[in-house]
Every structure is written in C-alpha cells, then in structure tokens.
Design a protein around this motif. Structure first.
Motif, PDB file in Angstrom:
ATOM      1  N   TYR A   1       0.814  -1.211   0.000  1.00 58.86           N
ATOM      2  CA  TYR A   1       0.000   0.000   0.000  1.00 58.86           C
ATOM      3  C   TYR A   1       0.851   1.267   0.000  1.00 58.86           C
ATOM      4  O   TYR A   1       0.479   2.264  -0.621  1.00 58.86           O
TER       5      TYR A   1
ATOM      6  N   GLN B   1       1.850   1.631  -3.529  1.00 65.72           N
ATOM      7  CA  GLN B   1       0.691   2.043  -4.316  1.00 65.72           C
ATOM      8  C   GLN B   1       0.497   3.555  -4.208  1.00 65.72           C
ATOM      9  O   GLN B   1       0.282   4.231  -5.221  1.00 65.72           O
ATOM     10  N   ARG B   2       0.594   4.102  -2.991  1.00 59.25           N
ATOM     11  CA  ARG B   2       0.447   5.551  -2.812  1.00 59.25           C
ATOM     12  C   ARG B   2       1.558   6.296  -3.554  1.00 59.25           C
ATOM     13  O   ARG B   2       1.336   7.366  -4.112  1.00 59.25           O
TER      14      ARG B   2
ATOM     15  N   VAL C   1       0.585   6.458  -7.125  1.00 59.57           N
ATOM     16  CA  VAL C   1      -0.464   7.470  -7.285  1.00 59.57           C
ATOM     17  C   VAL C   1       0.154   8.871  -7.315  1.00 59.57           C
ATOM     18  O   VAL C   1      -0.188   9.695  -8.171  1.00 59.57           O
TER      19      VAL C   1
ATOM     20  N   ASP D   1      -5.958   6.167  -2.271  1.00 62.86           N
ATOM     21  CA  ASP D   1      -5.341   5.698  -3.517  1.00 62.86           C
ATOM     22  C   ASP D   1      -6.122   6.142  -4.754  1.00 62.86           C
ATOM     23  O   ASP D   1      -5.853   5.680  -5.861  1.00 62.86           O
TER      24      ASP D   1
ATOM     25  N   SER E   1      -7.736   1.440  -8.071  1.00 62.02           N
ATOM     26  CA  SER E   1      -6.489   0.824  -7.625  1.00 62.02           C
ATOM     27  C   SER E   1      -6.749  -0.153  -6.493  1.00 62.02           C
ATOM     28  O   SER E   1      -7.683   0.016  -5.721  1.00 62.02           O
TER      29      SER E   1
ATOM     30  N   PHE F   1      -3.367  -0.564 -10.901  1.00 60.64           N
ATOM     31  CA  PHE F   1      -3.686   0.852 -10.905  1.00 60.64           C
ATOM     32  C   PHE F   1      -4.112   1.205 -12.321  1.00 60.64           C
ATOM     33  O   PHE F   1      -3.454   0.785 -13.281  1.00 60.64           O
TER      34      PHE F   1
END
Length: 188
Positions: free
Chosen positions: A81, A84-85, A88, A107, A119, A132
């Motif tokens: 995570y 993932q951020r 983004v 996200d 995402s 994503f």
C-alpha cells in the motif's frame, strides 16, 4: 525491475493481480511493471477489496498498470500500500506535466471531484501486487460513480502512451534509488 508493455486492447478482468502473472504471461523472472491500454471488467471472483463486492468495476478504455515486487517474503501488505500511494503520487506529478490538476483521496485520483482512477494492492507468500488504472474515456464506467477521463482533459492517445512510459520509468527509478539509499546508509 522490468517495464513491459502488453499489447493494447487486452482486458483487465482482475485475474492479472494473481501472484507471478507476469512470469506466467511473459516468462519474466523479475519484479515488473506491466502496462497497457484496454478495457476493464473485474469479475466477482477476482475482486480483492471487500468494499467492492457487488459493485461494478469497469470501463471501456483504461490505462492499466500491474506492479509486482518479489523483494520481501512473505509479501507485506503494508509495503504494497505504501508503494501504491507512491505510484499514485508519481501519476499526479506526471499529469501536471500535461496541465491536468488533480486531487487525491487515499489511492484515488480525482479531477474536479470526479474519479479518474481505480487501484488495489495485495500481498501473497511470494510477492506484493498492485493494479492501478486511469480512465481514458468515461464510456462504460459505472453509472452510479461520477468519473473523469484523460480524453476529456485534452489528452491524445499519443500523449497517453507518453504518460504510460513516464509513469512506469519514474516508478522504477524511484524504487531503484530507494534501494541505492538503503545500501549506502550506515545503520546502528
């Protein structure tokens, strides 16, 4: 980490989030970021987010990214995570290069309070994965969600392909510089 461009037009149905998908699909034995332009229609059996059960997660044309890291076993959902951020935030920075101002909530990326992205992150015994995607068009997106799209903000397909490469290359560079910082840092 390797960047692979999958043939445009392939559908993201959620099965690509399974561990070692890039190895099975392309024979790549490495961490990867795979990207392509194509529709998205996530089937119920492939939903990962408990909040999404029963929802339509689809779009006629998306800029898709699948990221897989093998640098920690078992895979860390927390680290997935965080990454993932990071993806983004990289995307938001790259969209600014095209004059597209966005906001972020977790996200999700928004343009004028309309959802631009989807995402999810997950982890397995062997790896960490992310999907994503950005709406290229609002066609086919769920009717109960206000959505925005890259084409509605003046982006051409050529520019979207440039954005695709720029996001993937910057993500890989960011991961590599973190690894180099770890190696050169004295710890106690």
């Amino acid at each position: 980490m390797q960047y692979l461009k999958w043939e445009d037009g392939n559908e993201y149905d959620g099965s690509q989030i399974n561990p070692s998908w890039a190895f099975q699909e392309f024979g790549v034995k490495d961490s990867t970021i795979v990207s392509w332009l194509g529709p998205m229609n996530i089937l119920g059996k492939n939903l990962i987010d408990y909040e999404d059960v029963g929802l339509d997660i689809k779009g006629n044309m998306m800029l898709n990214f699948i990221v897989e890291h093998f640098d920690e076993q078992p895979g860390s959902l927390r680290l997935a995570y965080h990454r993932q951020r990071m993806l983004v935030m990289i995307t938001r920075d790259k969209l600014l290069d095209y004059g597209i101002k966005t906001t972020q909530d977790g996200d999700d990326i928004f343009i004028n309070n309309k959802k631009l992205s989807v995402s999810i992150a997950t982890a397995s015994i062997s790896s960490m994965k992310m999907h994503f995607a950005l709406n290229i068009t609002v066609d086919g997106t769920p009717e109960d969600v206000e959505t925005s799209a890259l084409e509605d903000n003046g982006m051409t397909i050529e520019q979207i392909h440039q954005l695709q490469d720029s996001i993937a290359e910057t993500y890989i560079e960011t991961i590599e510089t973190i690894e180099k910082d770890i190696v050169k840092t004295k710890v106690f």
